[in-house]
Write an enzyme that holds these catalytic residues in place. Structure first.
Site, PDB file in Angstrom:
ATOM      1  N   THR A  11      13.658  -7.923   6.527  1.00  0.00           N
ATOM      2  CA  THR A  11      12.571  -7.857   5.872  1.00  0.00           C
ATOM      3  C   THR A  11      12.383  -7.110   4.397  1.00  0.00           C
ATOM      4  OG1 THR A  11      12.215  -7.124   7.710  1.00  0.00           O
ATOM      5  CG2 THR A  11      11.678  -9.208   7.981  1.00  0.00           C
TER       6      THR A  11
ATOM      7  N   LEU B 241       7.832  -6.887   2.878  1.00  0.00           N
ATOM      8  CA  LEU B 241       6.500  -7.586   2.873  1.00  0.00           C
ATOM      9  C   LEU B 241       7.116  -7.946   5.155  1.00  0.00           C
ATOM     10  CD1 LEU B 241       4.348  -9.263   0.546  1.00  0.00           C
ATOM     11  CD2 LEU B 241       4.245  -7.273   1.506  1.00  0.00           C
ATOM     12  N   HIS B 242       7.019  -7.477   5.791  1.00  0.00           N
ATOM     13  CA  HIS B 242       8.200  -8.176   6.377  1.00  0.00           C
ATOM     14  C   HIS B 242       7.440  -9.065   7.638  1.00  0.00           C
ATOM     15  CE1 HIS B 242       9.317  -4.178   6.904  1.00  0.00           C
ATOM     16  NE2 HIS B 242       8.258  -3.490   7.331  1.00  0.00           N
ATOM     17  N   ASP B 243       6.367  -9.140   7.605  1.00  0.00           N
ATOM     18  CA  ASP B 243       5.306 -10.237   8.514  1.00  0.00           C
ATOM     19  C   ASP B 243       5.253 -11.387   7.288  1.00  0.00           C
ATOM     20  OD1 ASP B 243       5.244  -8.616  10.268  1.00  0.00           O
ATOM     21  OD2 ASP B 243       3.312  -7.632  10.008  1.00  0.00           O
TER      22      ASP B 243
END
Length: 380
Positions: free
Chosen positions: A236, A302-304
């Site tokens: 991520t 922007l991991h999610d």
């Protein structure tokens, strides 16, 4: 069932009004949207993930579970309900999760996400309340309502899912797919030198989840391709949003917008005339500032949203099957996710760990969905 159908019809009408046509959908494509249940600790990047799902015509968000993590669980509920109000999706049920991790003390991350979890953004007022049942029950209800079809997405600590597994041990075989944003594989941590935030908040819950899917795999109740897809920091942190990319999103939404700069005064508010873009820009500015203060540049990982995109299309990333476990007792390594790449444990794989991603392809997809969605909301 009639209620579920009517929700889908209303959501489809909203998206048609927004002028959104997914790249994979045509007027003659009868493929139904995929039912998605999202468990989040909203959170700046969780909010971006939810917006991506709401903007995707191939997703039917059937429920949102709130878990404490980035902020406390009640604030997460407020953020989820306010975001749904902003996005015109007030028919989606939001449930409240557990107050605390399974055995650890609760920790939150206001320094990263702001006092209310969404940086400088302000959400619209609403009078909605969470469901009368908690998030663990919401998981079980959603799985039984969509057996073999439900896509589960977790972008916060795994507390709710662990409690759901205690209530319904067959969840691994009931879900079509589970995507987890968590862990760090052959890569540094972002909470301790070795541990990622979501796992470190509730390591015991994460260990229970991986154990449950491993047990189902060992018993051949699920195939290797059905174990959770895990998007760790090693994957991520390749998804680095910059002010220039965020500016592209505003343009795609047809909004007035101005590219942010590290030279701007801290807390400068968005000039966007599009309500959704304004919220996203105000949230992201705080996130940019946090990353800059950490020495990572004026950007944000922007991991999610990546995990949300993978939930709908696993082909977006390359994965590697392995057995994952969580360190619970190490003085220096508690919360570390360990992948048995060499299969020394002799256990069936319980995870497909993400190892490769194409960031430009992800951002192209994100902008092509969220931009028109935001434009449509402003004109609906």
């Amino acid at each position: 069932m009639a209620g579920l159908v009517s929700r889908r019809v209303r959501r489809r009408r909203l998206r048609v009004a927004a002028g959104i046509v997914a790249a994979v959908t045509t007027a003659h494509d009868p493929t139904p949207a995929l039912p998605v249940f999202a468990d989040v600790d909203t959170g700046v990047d969780d909010a971006m993930a939810l917006v991506y799902l709401l903007a995707s015509t191939d997703a039917d968000v059937v429920g949102i579970a709130s878990t404490g993590g980035n902020v406390d669980v009640d604030q997460v509920c407020r953020n989820n309900l306010g975001l749904l109000q902003l996005c015109g999706a007030t028919d989606i049920p939001v449930s409240r999760g557990a107050d605390q991790p399974l055995s650890a003390a609760m920790r939150t991350a206001e320094d990263t996400h702001g006092p209310a979890g969404l940086g400088y953004a302000e959400l619209p007022r609403h009078d909605r309340e969470p469901t009368s049942y908690d998030s663990a029950e919401a998981w079980v209800r959603a799985a039984h309502a969509h057996p073999g079809e439900l896509i589960g997405l977790v972008t916060g600590p795994l507390t709710n899912l662990a409690l759901a597994l205690r209530a319904e041990p067959t969840l691994p075989s009931l879900l079509r797919r589970l995507v987890i944003m968590g862990g760090s594989f052959d890569y540094r941590g972002n909470t301790t030198p070795v541990a990622e935030w979501n796992i470190s908040v509730d390591p015991e819950a994460a260990a229970e989840v991986f154990t449950a899917w491993g047990r189902a795999a060992d018993a051949k109740q699920i195939a290797v391709q059905d174990v959770p897809i895990v998007c760790g920091l090693n994957l991520t942190e390749n998804i680095a949003l910059t002010p220039a990319i965020l500016h592209r999103l505003g343009i795609a939404a047809g909004s007035s917008t101005m590219a942010m700069s590290v030279l701007d005064a801290r807390g400068t508010h968005s000039v966007a005339d599009n309500p959704l873009i304004r919220v996203l820009e105000d949230a992201m500015r705080f996130y940019f500032e946090f990353h800059f203060d950490q020495g990572e540049g004026f950007l944000a990982h922007l991991h999610d949203p990546l995990a949300a995109a993978v939930a709908l299309d696993p082909a977006l990333i390359g994965t590697r099957p392995t057995t994952v476990d969580v360190e619970l007792t190490g003085t220096l390594t508690r919360g570390m996710t360990i992948a048995d790449w060499s299969r020394r444990w002799g256990r069936a794989p319980n995870a497909q760990v993400g190892v490769q991603v194409d960031p430009p392809a992800f951002f192209e997809r994100f902008i092509s969905r969220v931009g028109p969605f935001a434009r449509g909301l402003a004109h609906s």
